[in-house]
Write an enzyme that holds these catalytic residues in place. Structure first.
Site, mmCIF file in Angstrom:
data_model
loop_
_atom_site.group_PDB
_atom_site.id
_atom_site.type_symbol
_atom_site.label_atom_id
_atom_site.label_comp_id
_atom_site.label_asym_id
_atom_site.label_seq_id
_atom_site.Cartn_x
_atom_site.Cartn_y
_atom_site.Cartn_z
ATOM 1 N N HIS A 55 0.822 -1.210 0.000
ATOM 2 C CA HIS A 55 0.000 0.000 0.000
ATOM 3 C C HIS A 55 0.855 1.258 0.000
ATOM 4 O O HIS A 55 2.075 1.218 0.194
ATOM 5 C CB HIS A 55 -0.950 0.003 1.205
ATOM 6 C CG HIS A 55 -0.260 0.035 2.549
ATOM 7 N ND1 HIS A 55 0.257 1.186 3.100
ATOM 8 C CD2 HIS A 55 -0.017 -0.950 3.451
ATOM 9 C CE1 HIS A 55 0.783 0.917 4.277
ATOM 10 N NE2 HIS A 55 0.646 -0.384 4.516
ATOM 11 N N CYS A 105 3.068 -5.016 6.676
ATOM 12 C CA CYS A 105 2.671 -4.612 5.327
ATOM 13 C C CYS A 105 3.849 -3.988 4.587
ATOM 14 O O CYS A 105 4.822 -3.540 5.196
ATOM 15 C CB CYS A 105 1.506 -3.630 5.384
ATOM 16 S SG CYS A 105 -0.058 -4.394 5.901
#
Length: 230
Positions: free
Chosen positions: A165, A181
Site C-alpha cells: 500500500h 505490510c
C-alpha cells in the site's frame, strides 16, 4: 577525425541531457484522482522523500520468474515488478519492524483506490496498551495510513491481512516501520497498481527464506530504458 570527435562529444552531451530529463520525469508525482488535498500538505510530504536509491528505477534484472511477477526483497527494501526478460522496475519500500517480518508466496486478491483502513483487533489492543486509540475503520484519504492505493495479499483464497500500500509518511521508505505490510510512496503504488492485476504472483523474501528459494539478480540501472523508456 576532428569532425567525428566533435560529433561524438555532441552525442554524449545530448545523451546526458536526455538522461537528466528522464530522471526528472520519472520521479515527478503523477496527477491522481482522489480526495482534494491542500497543496501545502502534498509539498510537505514530497519534500520528505527517502534517499534517492529508493526512487523508482528501471533495472537490468535476471530471474527465473515470469514477467508480471512481483518480488519483494525485505532485506534490501526493494520491490521488483518483472517487466520482461532481463528487465524489471525497482521500487523502494518500507517493511515490517522487528518481530513483524514474514516471507512466502501470495497473490493479489483484491485492489482498492484510496482504501479505507480497518486495523486488526490485535493491533487496536496493542496500540491501546501504548495509550493510542485506533479507529475501527478510517475512511480513505490523505491522512489514511494505506495511502492512495492498496493491493490485498491472499494465500489459498484467504486474506493474509498483509497489503502492499501507499503511505502518508514517505520518509519511512527504506526503513523497518510497519506491522508487516509493504509500504510504497503514493506515486509508486499508483504506478504498480496500474500494472499488477488481480491474481499477480507476489514473492516476499524475508525471515524464513532460504538462499536459492527465489533466484534473482539486480544488475543495476538500465540506462537506456531510463532515457528512452520501454
Amino acid at each position: 577525425m576532428k569532425r567525428n570527435a566533435t560529433r561524438l562529444v555532441a552525442l554524449a552531451v545530448a545523451a546526458a541531457a536526455l538522461f537528466a530529463a528522464a530522471n526528472a520525469l520519472a520521479f515527478t508525482p503523477a496527477d491522481r484522482s482522489g480526495p482534494t488535498v491542500d497543496s501545502d500538505v502534498v509539498l510537505a510530504a514530497y519534500e520528505k522523500r527517502p534517499a534517492k536509491k529508493y526512487w523508482r528505477t528501471k533495472v537490468r534484472f535476471r530471474t527465473d520468474e515470469a514477467p508480471g511477477t512481483v518480488i519483494v526483497d525485505t532485506n534490501s527494501k526493494y520491490l521488483y515488478y518483472i517487466d520482461g526478460p532481463n528487465r524489471a522496475t525497482r521500487y523502494g519500500i518500507g517493511v515490517g519492524r522487528d518481530g513483524f517480518g514474514w516471507s512466502g508466496v501470495v497473490k493479489v486478491g483484491r485492489k482498492a483506490e484510496w482504501p479505507a483502513w480497518t486495523p486488526p483487533p490485535e493491533m487496536r489492543v496493542r496500540e491501546r496498551a501504548k495509550g493510542r486509540i485506533l479507529p475501527i475503520t478510517q475512511p480513505g484519504g490523505i491522512d489514511n495510513p494505506l495511502g492512495a492505493r492498496a493491493l490485498y495479499l491472499y494465500k489459498g483464497g484467504r486474506d493474509t491481512i498483509f497489503r502492499i500500500h501507499g503511505t502518508n509518511q514517505p520518509w519511512t521508505i527504506g526503513q523497518n516501520m510497519s506491522s508487516g505490510c509493504i509500504r510504497m510512496m503514493n506515486e509508486d503504488v499508483e504506478h504498480l497498481y496500474d500494472r499488477a492485476g488481480i491474481g499477480t504472483k507476489v514473492i516476499v523474501i524475508g525471515p524464513g527464506s532460504k538462499p536459492g528459494d527465489t533466484y534473482f539478480d539486480d544488475r543495476g540501472v538500465d540506462i537506456f530504458r531510463q532515457i528512452f523508456g520501454g
